[in-house]
Enzyme design. Structure first.
Site, PDB file in Angstrom:
ATOM      1  N   CYS A   1      -3.628   6.480   0.580  1.00 47.56           N
ATOM      2  CA  CYS A   1      -3.387   5.296  -0.239  1.00 47.56           C
ATOM      3  C   CYS A   1      -3.191   5.653  -1.712  1.00 47.56           C
ATOM      4  O   CYS A   1      -3.357   4.812  -2.587  1.00 47.56           O
ATOM      5  CB  CYS A   1      -4.518   4.280  -0.110  1.00 47.56           C
TER       6      CYS A   1
ATOM      7  N   GLY B   1       0.810  -1.213   0.000  1.00 46.81           N
ATOM      8  CA  GLY B   1       0.000   0.000   0.000  1.00 46.81           C
ATOM      9  C   GLY B   1       0.844   1.263   0.000  1.00 46.81           C
ATOM     10  O   GLY B   1       2.058   1.228   0.178  1.00 46.81           O
TER      11      GLY B   1
ATOM     12  N   HIS C   1      -2.119   7.133  10.836  1.00 50.59           N
ATOM     13  CA  HIS C   1      -2.605   6.458  12.043  1.00 50.59           C
ATOM     14  C   HIS C   1      -2.608   7.479  13.149  1.00 50.59           C
ATOM     15  O   HIS C   1      -1.685   8.308  13.250  1.00 50.59           O
ATOM     16  CB  HIS C   1      -1.671   5.308  12.440  1.00 50.59           C
TER      17      HIS C   1
END
Lengths: 226, 183
Positions: free
Chosen positions: A178, A83, A88
Site C-alpha cells: 500500500c 489504494g 493476494h
C-alpha cells in the site's frame, strides 16, 4: 416502523484467479445497474493464486516493476480500486461486497469505515486487538492484518477487503504494501501463534458483517446466465 | 391630531457580506428599529424596539447540477464540470483524479474519469454529451484543490456540448441532501 433489513446474498467462489474474479464482480455490478430494485446485494468470498495488484495510480509501478514481480511467480493486475500495491494469495480471505449503498447509507466514507469496523470486530472475536490508523486498512500495532481498497460508481460498490489468515508473509517482502514505508504486515495465524484457515474465518466474518451492516445473509450460488 | 409616531431604523445597523475562496457567500446583518408613538386620546406613550439578526449562506447559483453531485457551468457551447462541495466532503481527502478520456467524444452519463480518496475510487459521470476538450492538469500535482476549492481551482474538465437540449435536463439546484439554513 423499522425499515426492513437489507438482504445480502453470500456467494463462495473458492479459489479463482484475480482476473476471473474481476469479471464476476463486473457481472454483479451490472445486475445492480440494470435493475431498478435494491435486491441484488452480494458478498463474494474467494481466494486467489499469488497475484500483485495495483489501483489507478499506476505511474508509481512502471513496466520494470511489473516484470520483476511476475518473475517471482505471481500474476500482476491493474484494477480500478483505490489504494496502491498489495498482494493476494493462498491463505488470504478475499471478500468483495457488491452492495447498493442506497440500501444502507449513501456515503462512501461511511462504507469504508464500516468495513474496517467489521474486521476489527472479527479480530476481537479472536482476541486480537486491531484498530484503524491514519492509513486505511486494519492494523495490529504497526502491522497491517487486512487491506481495504474499493471502487464505487453510482453508489454500487466493488472490490473490498483482503484478510490475511495463514498467508505466506514472504510475498509481501517484495513490495512496499500500500505504499506505506516502515510498516509491516501480519496475519491471524501470526497473531495467534496457531494456524487459522480461511474456512475457519469465513463464518466469523459473515457474523460480524451482518451485525455491523445490520443485514440478513443468505447463501447463494454463482450463476452467470443473465 | 390624536397620534404622533416617531420611527427610527438602522437597516442595516451592521452588515458583513463576504465571499470565500470556494465561492461560498456568507452574510451577517443586524437591523435595529424603534417606534415611539404618542396617543393624545388616552395620553399613552408606546415604545416598540426591534432587533433583528440575519445570517445567510450562499452557494453559487449560476450553476447547474447532476444527480451525481457534479456542477456544470455553461458558457456558450462549452461546459466546465467539477464536483460539488457536498461531493468532496463526502469523499474525503482526494489523492488522485484520473481522466483518460481527453479529446474523446462521449455520451451523457458515460464515465469520463475517476476520483480516488481514502482507498476508494469513485466514477465521474459525464453530465452532457460532447467532446472533452480540456482537463485541469493542475489536479495531477494538486488533487487536494478539489477539496479546498471545488467550484474554482478544483474544476475537472471542459466539454464542447454536442446537444444543447440536454442542458435543460440538468438540475438547477443540487439535490435534497444539501442542508439548507433558514432563519
Amino acid at each position: 416502523m423499522y425499515p426492513l433489513k437489507a438482504a445480502v446474498e453470500v456467494i463462495q467462489l473458492g479459489r479463482i484467479s484475480y482476473g476471473r474474479a474481476l469479471q464476476v464482480q463486473k457481472l454483479y455490478v451490472r445486475r445492480h445497474l440494470d435493475s431498478k430494485d435494491k435486491l441484488h446485494n452480494a458478498l463474494l468470498l474467494c481466494e486467489h493464486p499469488p497475484v500483485y495488484t495495483i489501483g489507478i495510480r499506476q505511474a508509481l509501478y512502471p513496466f520494470e516493476e511489473e516484470q520483476r514481480l511476475k518473475l517471482l511467480g505471481a500474476e500482476f493486475f491493474r484494477s480500478n480500486r483505490g489504494g496502491l500495491i498489495t498482494f493476494h494469495g493462498p491463505g488470504q480471505l478475499v471478500c468483495y461486497p457488491i452492495l447498493n449503498l442506497g440500501c444502507f447509507k449513501k456515503s462512501v466514507r461511511w462504507y469504508v469505515c464500516e468495513l474496517e469496523r467489521t474486521v476489527i470486530n472479527l479480530c476481537r472475536k479472536y482476541g486480537i486487538k486491531a484498530a484503524t490508523s491514519p492509513n486505511t486498512g486494519v492494523w495490529v500495532g504497526d502491522n497491517k492484518i487486512c487491506a481495504i481498497g474499493i471502487h464505487c460508481g453510482r453508489y454500487i460498490t466493488s472490490h473490498g477487503l483482503a484478510l490475511n489468515c495463514n498467508t505466506d508473509m514472504g510475498w509481501f517482502e517484495n513490495i512496499v504494501p500500500c505504499g506505506i514505508v516502515g510498516k509491516g504486515v501480519t496475519s491471524l495465524s501470526q497473531e495467534l501463534g496457531r494456524d487459522v484457515s480461511i474456512e475457519e474465518s469465513i463464518p466469523r466474518l459473515l457474523e460480524t458483517f451482518s451485525d455491523q451492516f445490520d443485514c440478513t445473509l443468505h447463501r447463494g450460488e454463482y450463476s452467470n446466465n443473465e | 391630531m390624536s397620534n404622533v409616531t416617531l420611527v427610527e431604523q438602522f437597516n442595516p445597523l451592521l452588515r458583513v457580506d463576504f465571499e470565500l475562496k470556494n465561492s461560498f457567500k456568507l452574510l451577517t446583518q443586524i437591523n435595529k428599529d424603534r417606534a415611539l408613538s404618542m396617543s393624545f386620546d388616552n395620553n399613552l406613550l408606546t415604545e416598540v424596539h426591534g432587533l433583528e439578526y440575519v445570517v445567510g449562506l450562499g452557494i453559487p447559483a449560476n450553476l447547474k447540477y447532476t444527480k451525481d453531485h457534479e456542477w456544470v457551468s455553461i458558457e456558450g457551447d462549452v461546459a466546465t464540470v467539477g464536483i460539488t462541495h457536498f461531493a468532496q466532503k463526502e469523499l474525503g481527502d482526494i489523492v488522485y483524479v484520473e481522466v483518460e478520456t481527453l479529446d474523446q467524444t462521449l455520451d451523457k452519463d458515460e464515465v469520463f474519469g475517476t476520483v480516488e480518496a481514502v482507498k476508494t475510487v469513485s466514477d465521474l459521470f459525464l453530465p452532457l454529451s460532447g467532446e472533452i476538450i480540456a482537463f485541469n492538469d493542475a489536479l495531477e500535482s494538486n488533487p487536494e484543490s478539489v477539496n479546498a476549492d471545488p467550484y474554482g481551482a478544483g474544476w475537472m474538465i471542459k466539454i464542447k456540448i454536442s446537444n444543447l437540449a440536454e442542458v435543460e435536463e440538468l438540475l438547477s439546484t443540487e439535490s435534497s441532501e444539501i442542508p439548507t439554513i433558514e432563519i
